[in-house]
Design a protein around this motif. Sequence first.
Motif, short mmCIF file in Angstrom:
data_model
loop_
_atom_site.label_atom_id
_atom_site.label_comp_id
_atom_site.label_asym_id
_atom_site.label_seq_id
_atom_site.Cartn_x
_atom_site.Cartn_y
_atom_site.Cartn_z
N PRO A 347 0.83 -1.21 0.00
CA PRO A 347 0.00 0.00 0.00
C PRO A 347 0.86 1.26 0.00
N ARG A 348 0.94 1.91 -1.16
CA ARG A 348 1.84 3.05 -1.31
C ARG A 348 1.51 4.17 -0.32
N ASP A 349 0.25 4.56 -0.23
CA ASP A 349 -0.12 5.70 0.63
C ASP A 349 0.23 5.43 2.08
N GLU A 350 -0.02 4.19 2.54
CA GLU A 350 0.24 3.87 3.94
C GLU A 350 1.74 3.87 4.23
N GLU A 376 1.80 0.81 -7.90
CA GLU A 376 2.11 1.27 -6.54
C GLU A 376 3.52 0.85 -6.13
N ILE A 377 3.90 -0.37 -6.48
CA ILE A 377 5.26 -0.82 -6.16
C ILE A 377 6.28 0.02 -6.93
N GLN A 378 6.01 0.26 -8.20
CA GLN A 378 6.94 1.07 -9.01
C GLN A 378 7.04 2.49 -8.47
N ALA A 379 5.94 3.02 -7.99
CA ALA A 379 5.97 4.38 -7.42
C ALA A 379 6.83 4.42 -6.16
N LEU A 380 6.74 3.39 -5.32
CA LEU A 380 7.59 3.33 -4.13
C LEU A 380 9.05 3.19 -4.51
N ALA A 381 9.31 2.37 -5.53
CA ALA A 381 10.70 2.16 -5.95
C ALA A 381 11.32 3.42 -6.54
N SER A 382 10.49 4.32 -7.02
CA SER A 382 11.02 5.56 -7.60
C SER A 382 11.55 6.52 -6.56
N MET A 383 11.22 6.26 -5.29
CA MET A 383 11.74 7.09 -4.20
C MET A 383 13.20 6.73 -3.99
N GLU A 384 14.06 7.68 -4.04
CA GLU A 384 15.51 7.46 -4.06
C GLU A 384 15.99 6.65 -2.86
N TRP A 390 15.52 -3.64 -4.78
CA TRP A 390 14.83 -3.42 -6.05
C TRP A 390 15.86 -3.32 -7.18
N PRO A 391 15.61 -3.86 -8.36
CA PRO A 391 14.37 -4.57 -8.77
C PRO A 391 14.48 -6.09 -8.75
N GLN A 392 15.68 -6.63 -8.48
CA GLN A 392 15.93 -8.05 -8.74
C GLN A 392 15.08 -8.99 -7.89
N ASP A 393 14.64 -8.56 -6.71
CA ASP A 393 13.89 -9.45 -5.82
C ASP A 393 12.38 -9.29 -5.90
N TYR A 394 11.91 -8.49 -6.84
CA TYR A 394 10.48 -8.21 -6.95
C TYR A 394 9.94 -8.84 -8.24
N THR A 395 9.24 -9.97 -8.10
CA THR A 395 8.66 -10.66 -9.25
C THR A 395 7.16 -10.85 -9.04
N CYS A 396 6.47 -11.03 -10.13
CA CYS A 396 5.01 -11.20 -10.09
C CYS A 396 4.63 -12.65 -9.84
N GLU A 397 3.60 -12.85 -9.04
CA GLU A 397 3.01 -14.16 -8.84
C GLU A 397 1.72 -14.29 -9.66
N GLN A 403 3.36 -14.04 -14.39
CA GLN A 403 4.06 -14.83 -13.38
C GLN A 403 5.54 -14.99 -13.74
N GLY A 404 6.42 -14.64 -12.77
CA GLY A 404 7.86 -14.71 -12.97
C GLY A 404 8.46 -13.46 -13.58
N THR A 405 7.62 -12.52 -13.99
CA THR A 405 8.10 -11.27 -14.59
C THR A 405 8.54 -10.30 -13.49
N LEU A 406 9.63 -9.59 -13.71
CA LEU A 406 10.02 -8.54 -12.77
C LEU A 406 8.96 -7.47 -12.72
N VAL A 407 8.62 -7.01 -11.54
CA VAL A 407 7.59 -5.99 -11.39
C VAL A 407 7.93 -4.74 -12.19
N LYS A 408 9.20 -4.42 -12.27
CA LYS A 408 9.60 -3.20 -12.98
C LYS A 408 9.28 -3.28 -14.47
N ASN A 409 9.11 -4.50 -15.01
CA ASN A 409 8.84 -4.66 -16.43
C ASN A 409 7.35 -4.73 -16.76
#
Length: 449
Positions: A347-350, A376-384, A390-397, A403-409
């Motif tokens: 949850p980005r806002d929280e 939302e995950i990409q928006a959080l990752a954009s914070m310096e 990030w990004p290697q440990d973030y994959t889609c289920e 499935q198996g795709t990096l969230v950043k992609n």
Amino acid sequence: MHITQLFVVILLTGLELSEVVGDCSFNKSQSHCTCSLLDLENGGNLFQCLPAFVFELRGGKLEKYVGFASSTVNQPVLDILQTLQVTKIVFGDLLVPEVLLAAVMKFINYMRITDIEFESCTFLGNASWFQMDRLILPVSSLRFHNVTSASLADRDKDFAHLSRWLETLQNLTVTQSQVTYIPCSIGKVFRTLRYLDVSENHLQDQSMRPSFCQGAFPQLQVLKLHRNNLSSFHTMCEMLHQLEKLVHLDLSHNDLLAIPSSSCQWQPSLHILNLSTTGLDHITLPLPPNVEVLDVSSNNLNALDLALPFLKKLHLSNNRLHAVPSAKNYPALEVLGLDGNLISHLPRDELQSLRHLQSLRAGRNLYNCSCVGASEIQALASMESLMPDWPQDYTCESPSHYQGTLVKNVPASVLQCNKAVVIIPVTVLLVLSCLAGIICFARRKAQSG
């Protein structure tokens, strides 16, 4: 005295062990000298160790030198001991008669040594320590790792002879040494001890009660008890309550039994608590009220719903969490570890409401990469520098096609995720165009009629 013999006198802290042989190497950049008593037939290369700050003696049996324990060293040698730069001595892989150790310790009084370590040593027999009576050694840190010795039981007299020194000791480590308990009388000797590590031993709940009796370790600030045989979090709280200055407690790698409620209150001084790998599946019992660092990683937690207003670092990695804990419970949080759980959504806002958050590890989770979830995950990752994994440990289920795709992609632009942003304006334009056409047609028809 031959220079080789003199160095042995120096490096073995005052005993004239002229028959000792060995091989020495000197690391100039670290000012570290390591000597083996097993290799060479002479100790001629001891000379290079003169500038060493750390001296390490390894490999040998010293039983045959036990007769030297009664030897005396003349004043010129004592004067040399006082000029040495050595501040730390490490004894490793040695069989040491305790009577010889007692003699060696006496000469440390003439040196600048502040740290002594014994690694994989076996102490043979018992010795009288009366020669140490009233001596205060400069040694402030003492470490034993994987050592074997006679039992500490019924040795109050020996510790009484050592008490003037042990009263000033700051750091004590005894690990992997089959310790089952520390007698109460011995604990009371360590009046200024700040750091105690008795990890990887055989301490149990009941055997610890005399170890931390009233008056034992009154100045203790750091206590490490990981990898023992402790089982009750409540019992630990009761036994350690008298440590009024305790700041850091490590109970990790014990099979702890959590109970639904407890009347025991931890000392307000306790700021760092490590309960990782303890098998806990819930935490509802009171935690230290002022805790700033809490490590409950590698457990079986499904949730954590405790208000900890002063908490700065929370480690929840490798649990069974399905959701991010409520941010309102941890307003001061700076570091949050959530990697290796079952979380599907961040949850980005929280998370952004945590104004002090500097580091978020949330990789290796089961993320739902819908447009909203991925964006939302990409928006959080954009914070310096917020998400170091990030990004290697973030994959889609899910969904299945990601499935198996990096969230950043995952495509997650506003136009792609919120089609209404495009459809509604286009629809409105079409409707307005149709209305305009109808009006124009009606006017022309009226004019022609």
